[in-house]
Design a protein around this motif. Sequence first.
Motif: not given
Length: 137
Positions: A92-98, A109-113, A133-135
């Motif tokens: 399951s891959r999640l691609i995050l743009k935040a 990254l700590a919160q994402v993990k 992820s991209t921030l």
Amino acid sequence: MIRKANAVWQGTGKEGKGVLTTQSGVLSHTQYSFNTRFEDGIGTNPEELVAAAHAGCFAMKLSFNLTGAGFPPKVLDVQGEIKMEEGTIIESRLILKATVPGIDQDTFLAQVKDAEANCPISRLLKTTIVVDSTLTV
């Protein structure tokens, strides 16, 4: 808390068809079939629903995490992708743009993990989970 959904299938695996209905009514006799699962038919399929559930669950958990850390997010755009091989979900891959104003990369990254490991759907899945992820601050 208990959430419910109902699946009704009629016929063989390849020629049959089914409908899905959720407790909320968001899905109401929504079609699924061999074609919607393994080809490009009109309707939904279990893997698509798992992808949506994982993306939504992760986004909400991450929002709680970021807000709790003092960085309420502006936007968390999460695309879920379920990879299946030989009848088994293998990833399951999640691609995050935040967009999270004021946060530094390490805190983000700590919160994402944490959200990756601890959202209820992540905890349910027994497969590899990957978050790209991209921030934007």
